[in-house]
Motif scaffolding. Structure first.
Motif, mmCIF file in Angstrom:
data_model
loop_
_atom_site.group_PDB
_atom_site.id
_atom_site.type_symbol
_atom_site.label_atom_id
_atom_site.label_comp_id
_atom_site.label_asym_id
_atom_site.label_seq_id
_atom_site.Cartn_x
_atom_site.Cartn_y
_atom_site.Cartn_z
ATOM 1 N N MET A 158 0.797 -1.231 0.000
ATOM 2 C CA MET A 158 0.000 0.000 0.000
ATOM 3 C C MET A 158 0.828 1.278 0.000
ATOM 4 O O MET A 158 0.497 2.230 -0.680
ATOM 5 N N ALA B 137 1.757 2.672 -3.067
ATOM 6 C CA ALA B 137 0.661 3.116 -3.933
ATOM 7 C C ALA B 137 0.516 4.636 -3.907
ATOM 8 O O ALA B 137 -0.041 5.229 -4.834
ATOM 9 N N MET C 150 -8.162 0.702 -4.512
ATOM 10 C CA MET C 150 -7.538 -0.528 -4.014
ATOM 11 C C MET C 150 -8.594 -1.520 -3.594
ATOM 12 O O MET C 150 -9.637 -1.122 -3.091
ATOM 13 N N GLN D 279 -6.357 -6.671 0.484
ATOM 14 C CA GLN D 279 -4.936 -6.996 0.387
ATOM 15 C C GLN D 279 -4.717 -8.494 0.187
ATOM 16 O O GLN D 279 -5.348 -9.297 0.840
ATOM 17 N N ALA E 97 -0.532 -4.983 -2.761
ATOM 18 C CA ALA E 97 -1.747 -4.177 -2.908
ATOM 19 C C ALA E 97 -2.350 -4.455 -4.279
ATOM 20 O O ALA E 97 -1.638 -4.505 -5.288
ATOM 21 N N LEU F 266 -4.284 -2.900 -6.992
ATOM 22 C CA LEU F 266 -4.649 -1.546 -7.401
ATOM 23 C C LEU F 266 -5.395 -1.555 -8.722
ATOM 24 O O LEU F 266 -5.078 -2.351 -9.612
#
Ligand code: ATP
Ligand code: BTN
Length: 334
Positions: A142, A145, A190, A193, A198, A200
């Motif tokens: 994350m 990201a 997103m 998980q 991640a 995306l």
């Protein structure tokens, strides 16, 4: 899923140009003129300007180049689906991250529920713009990201520049601008998980040939709450710029995104700050940052390595980051 094949076939015929009578269309599709009339109404509700002339039939008010899945697939090196009518290309990929290969792309001609940041509407009429999303599995997780929409914005503008389309700029964090009007938006979302990685989805909407509704028209662009522009206008403002080929541009964007995302995975934001700042629409201009509980006025000074926006106030230069912040022009104020 609803079957839109009749409307899509009619659009295909209309996109060849000229008038098509209700009688002819009906004969080719095995239905009555009245049924064709109903389908035409549905097509108009998708934001397509079709008009009729008695004794001649139906015609598009401007030419339309449809997207071609086979052609697109031949130009990109990644799984790609063209789903002409969809709710949202971002949502489509988000719902399928478990089945999809990282890098998979979804493109649409029309979005019934296109969205921007914080659930705002992204106006998505049929056939005039590009609505494109890509699924990317980011192993770095994350934290990496952050900054992604900035990097993607730079990549798109540079890809346009390579085709001779100059003058497109960026607005922090996720918009493309031309002459202070919104040309495109990027939305990074997103899903759950998978371990540390991640999932995306990076979506972009780029206005290509969208025209403003007539005053007496109940069309779709009247829903847009800020000044906007289409890429065709940008090209018209440039000498010797050929008209946009939607399939060519879509393929270029997919390939650009792929290499940018690979690059970002290896090198993060390194080198991107300068590239972003060169394209900053508001660099050294008066802006305000709108946050949930307050507004801050100052001079925009670009971004930093973390992807935060820099604002110069009486306290000096401060950085701001977070999905709740909106940047606005403040030059009209004293
Ligand atoms: P922020 O700085 O918070 O991102 P924003 O105004 O850019 O603000 P977004 O959520 O990014 O907001 O985008 C939604 C905005 O874009 C709304 O103002 C909406 O009316 C406008 N909009 C919707 N569709 C289009 C379109 N096709 N072209 C240009 N603008 C659009
Ligand atoms: C913004 O400016 O807030 C971002 C707009 C993003 C629009 C694109 S169109 C393709 C993808 N699907 C969506 O529903 N939204 C993004």
């Amino acid at each position: 899923m609803k079957d839109h094949s009749v409307k899509l076939t009619i659009l295909n015929m209309l996109s060849q140009g000229g008038f098509h009578s209700g009688q002819d269309l009906g004969e080719q599709l095995g239905m009555s003129r009245a049924a064709i009339g109903k389908h035409i109404k549905g097509i108009q509700e998708w934001g397509v300007d079709v008009y009729s002339v008695q004794g001649k039939g139906y015609q598009l008010s401007k030419p339309m180049q449809l997207l071609d899945e086979a052609l697109l697939k031949s130009k990109v090196d990644t799984p790609l689906e063209l789903i002409p009518i969809i709710d949202s290309t971002n949502q489509y990929l988000l719902d399928r991250v478990d089945q999809l290969e990282s890098g998979s792309v979804c493109i649409a001609e029309y979005q019934a529920k296109g969205r921007g940041r914080r659930g705002r509407e992204w106006v998505s009429p049929f056939g005039s713009n590009l609505y494109l999303s890509i699924y990317w599995r980011l192993d770095a997780g994350m934290a990496a990201a952050m900054g992604l929409s900035l990097v993607v914005g730079v990549a798109i503008v540079e890809a346009l520049e390579k085709q001779g389309i100059d003058g497109v700029k960026l607005k922090w964090p996720n918009d493309l601008y031309f002459q202070d009007k919104k040309l495109a938006g990027i939305l990074v979302e997103m899903s759950g998980q998978a371990g540390a990685a991640a999932n995306l989805v990076i979506g972009m909407g780029i206005n290509l040939n969208m025209v403003a509704d007539n005053q007496d028209d109940q069309g779709v662009t009247s829903n847009i709450t800020q000044p906007w522009v289409s890429l065709s206008e940008v090209c018209n403002a440039l000498p010797n710029q050929p008209p946009i080929d939607r399939n060519e541009l879509a393929a270029t964007l997919v390939n650009t995104l792929h290499s940018t995302l690979n690059d970002y995975e290896m090198r993060g934001m390194t080198g991107f700050v300068e590239r972003w700042n060169r394209l900053d629409n508001f660099l050294d201009r008066k802006v305000k940052l709108i946050m949930s509980s307050r507004e801050i006025e100052g001079i925009a000074r670009g971004i930093n390595e973390q992807g935060a926006v820099l604002l110069e106030t009486e306290q000096g230069v401060e950085s701001f980051i977070g999905g709740e912040i909106s940047l606005r022009n403040n030059e009209a104020s004293q």
